[in-house]
Design a protein around this motif. Structure first.
Motif, PDB file in Angstrom:
ATOM      1  N   LYS A  46      90.603  86.322  -4.402  1.00 42.68           N
ATOM      2  CA  LYS A  46      91.172  85.018  -4.038  1.00 42.68           C
ATOM      3  C   LYS A  46      92.040  85.135  -2.784  1.00 42.68           C
ATOM      4  CE  LYS A  46      92.281  80.668  -4.636  1.00 42.68           C
ATOM      5  NZ  LYS A  46      91.282  79.573  -4.533  1.00 42.68           N
ATOM      6  N   ILE A  47      92.854  86.156  -2.747  1.00 41.91           N
ATOM      7  CA  ILE A  47      93.717  86.352  -1.576  1.00 41.91           C
ATOM      8  C   ILE A  47      92.867  86.615  -0.334  1.00 41.91           C
ATOM      9  CG2 ILE A  47      95.541  87.773  -0.564  1.00 41.91           C
ATOM     10  CD1 ILE A  47      96.515  88.369  -3.406  1.00 41.91           C
ATOM     11  N   GLN A  48      91.835  87.427  -0.482  1.00 43.40           N
ATOM     12  CA  GLN A  48      90.975  87.729   0.660  1.00 43.40           C
ATOM     13  C   GLN A  48      90.245  86.486   1.151  1.00 43.40           C
ATOM     14  OE1 GLN A  48      92.495  90.562   1.559  1.00 43.40           O
ATOM     15  NE2 GLN A  48      90.494  91.198   2.324  1.00 43.40           N
ATOM     16  N   PHE A  49      89.828  85.632   0.215  1.00 38.93           N
ATOM     17  CA  PHE A  49      89.177  84.387   0.622  1.00 38.93           C
ATOM     18  C   PHE A  49      90.139  83.530   1.445  1.00 38.93           C
ATOM     19  CE2 PHE A  49      88.777  79.822  -0.222  1.00 38.93           C
ATOM     20  CZ  PHE A  49      87.586  79.578   0.457  1.00 38.93           C
ATOM     21  N   LEU A  50      91.357  83.363   0.970  1.00 41.93           N
ATOM     22  CA  LEU A  50      92.324  82.543   1.695  1.00 41.93           C
ATOM     23  C   LEU A  50      92.659  83.162   3.049  1.00 41.93           C
ATOM     24  CD1 LEU A  50      94.708  81.525  -1.237  1.00 41.93           C
ATOM     25  CD2 LEU A  50      92.943  80.126  -0.133  1.00 41.93           C
ATOM     26  N   LYS A  51      92.735  84.489   3.078  1.00 42.40           N
ATOM     27  CA  LYS A  51      92.987  85.174   4.351  1.00 42.40           C
ATOM     28  C   LYS A  51      91.870  84.912   5.346  1.00 42.40           C
ATOM     29  CE  LYS A  51      93.887  89.753   6.318  1.00 42.40           C
ATOM     30  NZ  LYS A  51      94.034  91.205   6.035  1.00 42.40           N
ATOM     31  N   SER A  52      90.649  84.754   4.844  1.00 44.32           N
ATOM     32  CA  SER A  52      89.493  84.571   5.718  1.00 44.32           C
ATOM     33  C   SER A  52      89.381  83.156   6.293  1.00 44.32           C
ATOM     34  CB  SER A  52      88.199  84.898   4.963  1.00 44.32           C
ATOM     35  OG  SER A  52      87.870  83.869   4.039  1.00 44.32           O
ATOM     36  N   LEU A  53      90.188  82.219   5.787  1.00 45.93           N
ATOM     37  CA  LEU A  53      90.130  80.861   6.318  1.00 45.93           C
ATOM     38  C   LEU A  53      90.415  80.885   7.817  1.00 45.93           C
ATOM     39  CD1 LEU A  53      92.094  78.802   3.620  1.00 45.93           C
ATOM     40  CD2 LEU A  53      89.609  78.950   3.909  1.00 45.93           C
ATOM     41  N   THR A  54      89.641  80.133   8.548  1.00 44.10           N
ATOM     42  CA  THR A  54      89.886  79.996   9.979  1.00 44.10           C
ATOM     43  C   THR A  54      90.377  78.573  10.245  1.00 44.10           C
ATOM     44  OG1 THR A  54      88.935  80.396  12.171  1.00 44.10           O
ATOM     45  CG2 THR A  54      87.532  79.259  10.564  1.00 44.10           C
ATOM     46  N   SER A  55      90.671  78.274  11.484  1.00 48.06           N
ATOM     47  CA  SER A  55      91.066  76.920  11.878  1.00 48.06           C
ATOM     48  C   SER A  55      90.329  76.568  13.159  1.00 48.06           C
ATOM     49  CB  SER A  55      92.582  76.843  12.110  1.00 48.06           C
ATOM     50  OG  SER A  55      92.947  77.602  13.266  1.00 48.06           O
ATOM     51  N   LYS A  56      90.363  75.311  13.507  1.00 51.05           N
ATOM     52  CA  LYS A  56      89.657  74.896  14.721  1.00 51.05           C
ATOM     53  C   LYS A  56      90.208  75.622  15.942  1.00 51.05           C
ATOM     54  CE  LYS A  56      90.174  70.419  13.898  1.00 51.05           C
ATOM     55  NZ  LYS A  56      90.047  68.946  14.033  1.00 51.05           N
ATOM     56  N   ALA A  57      91.509  75.715  16.038  1.00 55.85           N
ATOM     57  CA  ALA A  57      92.108  76.391  17.194  1.00 55.85           C
ATOM     58  C   ALA A  57      91.803  77.879  17.184  1.00 55.85           C
ATOM     59  CB  ALA A  57      93.620  76.160  17.208  1.00 55.85           C
ATOM     60  N   LEU A  58      91.922  78.501  16.007  1.00 56.32           N
ATOM     61  CA  LEU A  58      91.671  79.937  15.913  1.00 56.32           C
ATOM     62  C   LEU A  58      90.218  80.261  16.213  1.00 56.32           C
ATOM     63  CD1 LEU A  58      92.665  82.769  15.145  1.00 56.32           C
ATOM     64  CD2 LEU A  58      92.141  82.224  12.751  1.00 56.32           C
ATOM     65  N   GLU A  59      89.301  79.461  15.672  1.00 57.21           N
ATOM     66  CA  GLU A  59      87.887  79.761  15.878  1.00 57.21           C
ATOM     67  C   GLU A  59      87.472  79.506  17.321  1.00 57.21           C
ATOM     68  OE1 GLU A  59      84.877  81.779  14.344  1.00 57.21           O
ATOM     69  OE2 GLU A  59      86.799  81.321  13.406  1.00 57.21           O
ATOM     70  N   THR A  60      88.066  78.492  17.956  1.00 59.20           N
ATOM     71  CA  THR A  60      87.806  78.267  19.378  1.00 59.20           C
ATOM     72  C   THR A  60      88.176  79.513  20.176  1.00 59.20           C
ATOM     73  OG1 THR A  60      88.185  75.879  19.180  1.00 59.20           O
ATOM     74  CG2 THR A  60      88.367  76.839  21.380  1.00 59.20           C
ATOM     75  N   GLY A  61      89.342  80.074  19.872  1.00 61.66           N
ATOM     76  CA  GLY A  61      89.761  81.291  20.558  1.00 61.66           C
ATOM     77  C   GLY A  61      88.847  82.465  20.277  1.00 61.66           C
ATOM     78  N   ASN A  62      88.436  82.627  19.015  1.00 64.99           N
ATOM     79  CA  ASN A  62      87.528  83.722  18.664  1.00 64.99           C
ATOM     80  C   ASN A  62      86.218  83.622  19.443  1.00 64.99           C
ATOM     81  OD1 ASN A  62      89.316  84.746  16.766  1.00 64.99           O
ATOM     82  ND2 ASN A  62      88.362  83.677  15.047  1.00 64.99           N
ATOM     83  N   THR A  95      78.498  79.350  19.032  1.00 61.26           N
ATOM     84  CA  THR A  95      79.454  78.440  18.405  1.00 61.26           C
ATOM     85  C   THR A  95      78.892  77.877  17.102  1.00 61.26           C
ATOM     86  OG1 THR A  95      80.372  77.820  20.568  1.00 61.26           O
ATOM     87  CG2 THR A  95      80.828  76.347  18.714  1.00 61.26           C
ATOM     88  N   GLU A  96      77.645  77.443  17.133  1.00 61.59           N
ATOM     89  CA  GLU A  96      76.994  76.913  15.931  1.00 61.59           C
ATOM     90  C   GLU A  96      76.954  77.977  14.832  1.00 61.59           C
ATOM     91  OE1 GLU A  96      75.650  74.039  15.098  1.00 61.59           O
ATOM     92  OE2 GLU A  96      75.459  72.862  16.934  1.00 61.59           O
ATOM     93  N   ARG A  97      76.634  79.196  15.208  1.00 62.97           N
ATOM     94  CA  ARG A  97      76.511  80.273  14.227  1.00 62.97           C
ATOM     95  C   ARG A  97      77.869  80.615  13.618  1.00 62.97           C
ATOM     96  NH1 ARG A  97      74.196  83.554  17.327  1.00 62.97           N
ATOM     97  NH2 ARG A  97      75.712  85.230  17.678  1.00 62.97           N
ATOM     98  N   TYR A  98      78.885  80.730  14.457  1.00 61.01           N
ATOM     99  CA  TYR A  98      80.209  81.060  13.956  1.00 61.01           C
ATOM    100  C   TYR A  98      80.739  79.969  13.033  1.00 61.01           C
ATOM    101  CZ  TYR A  98      81.160  85.181  16.909  1.00 61.01           C
ATOM    102  OH  TYR A  98      81.170  86.428  17.485  1.00 61.01           O
ATOM    103  N   CYS A  99      80.605  78.723  13.465  1.00 54.79           N
ATOM    104  CA  CYS A  99      81.151  77.612  12.675  1.00 54.79           C
ATOM    105  C   CYS A  99      80.421  77.465  11.349  1.00 54.79           C
ATOM    106  CB  CYS A  99      81.070  76.308  13.466  1.00 54.79           C
ATOM    107  SG  CYS A  99      82.193  76.243  14.884  1.00 54.79           S
ATOM    108  N   GLY A 100      79.131  77.764  11.349  1.00 53.22           N
ATOM    109  CA  GLY A 100      78.357  77.650  10.119  1.00 53.22           C
ATOM    110  C   GLY A 100      78.670  78.722   9.097  1.00 53.22           C
TER     111      GLY A 100
END
Length: 294
Positions: A46-62, A95-100
């Motif tokens: 559960k903790i690892q799942f929550l840690k893996s959450l990304t955000s729009k700003a973070l994923e844009t940077g990635n 971008t499509e692949r990462y977001c999906g």
């Protein structure tokens, strides 16, 4: 530049700007990030799942970082100018692949719909800002001929030693030119002079340690890609490097204070990792679902 030093594995924690920032902001968030396997109350998965959450700003940077990394890697194979149609097609598909493949904080907590096209529009703007800049033309003209000497996001985590303490300072892009070492770090968010100066000073220490270059021959720069292209040169001298090394030692010892076993990097009990008093952090924290008392 092949003389990057290697280090045997040890359990002892390693300082980094991001690690100490997390430690400073919220000890409980820091615990979940680095010591989840020791939690007796919340399942590790559960903790690892929550840690893996990304955000729009973070994923844009990635995404922007990975596309620029791949583009620079391509220059190491061929000095030909990039084909912009193929470049942006690749950028769109990535971008499509990462977001999906990711779960977004905004969707998980707020039920907001996250659009890959919305993210790609920002990604495309930043990439256009970069490849349309005078700096990019300068890299193509002067740096590409020596691309075999480039260091682009080195393998691992950029491990180094600062005052004999383990530290991680992973550069985005480092290259030699005219007897100097240039370090470039891409930023897709707002300027943060204090934080970014710390990061680039750390990268300069990394270059100093691995390549023996004096401070005067290291040119670090922060590269802002939004809303327009911009740069901030970070001034480095021997005193700044020495002072920074002392800071790293002090901050490392501060983090050691939360360990039951320093050599094995085993934390004290979770209750010793107190919740932050800066409650505005909680609104954007991935662990707020499991964080008691908020």
């Amino acid at each position: 530049m092949s003389n990057i030093k290697k280090f045997p594995y040890t359990d002892i924690l390693g300082w980094s700007v991001s690690r100490y920032d997390r430690f400073s902001n919220c000890k409980r968030q820091y615990y979940y990030d680095y010591y989840a396997k020791y939690d007796k109350d919340i399942p590790f998965e559960k903790i690892q799942f929550l840690k893996s959450l990304t955000s729009k700003a973070l994923e844009t940077g990635n995404i922007v970082h990975d596309i620029i990394r791949d583009m620079l890697q391509r220059f190491r194979k061929s000095a030909k100018p990039i084909n912009k149609d193929k470049f942006f097609k690749y950028s769109h598909d990535l971008t499509e692949r990462y977001c999906g493949a990711k779960t977004f904080f905004e969707n998980y907590y707020n039920n907001d719909i996250v659009s890959a096209q919305e993210i790609y529009a920002k990604v495309k703007d930043m990439l256009e800002n970069f490849i349309g800049s005078k700096r990019f033309a300068w890299i193509e003209k002067y740096a590409v001929p020596q691309s075999s000497q480039w260091i682009i996001e080195p393998d691992g985590f950029g491990e180094t030693r600062i005052n004999n303490y383990k530290a991680y300072c992973k550069v985005d892009f480092l290259f030699p030119l005219d007897d100097k070492i240039y370090i470039m770090d891409w930023k897709t968010g707002k300027p943060d002079e204090a934080k970014h100066s710390r990061q680039l000073t750390g990268y300069s220490l990394w270059a100093n340690y691995h390549f023996g270059k004096p401070a005067k021959d290291i040119e670090p720069m922060v590269v802002y890609l939004s809303p327009v292209y911009g740069e901030a040169d970070i001034k480095i001298d021997d005193k700044k490097i020495a002072d920074f090394a002392v800071t790293v030692e002090s901050e490392t010892k501060e983090m050691y204070g939360y360990l039951a076993d320093i050599e094995k990097n085993i934390p004290k009990d979770k209750k010793d990792f107190h919740l932050t008093e800066k409650t505005f952090f909680c609104k954007y924290c991935s662990y707020r679902e499991i964080c008691k008392g908020r």
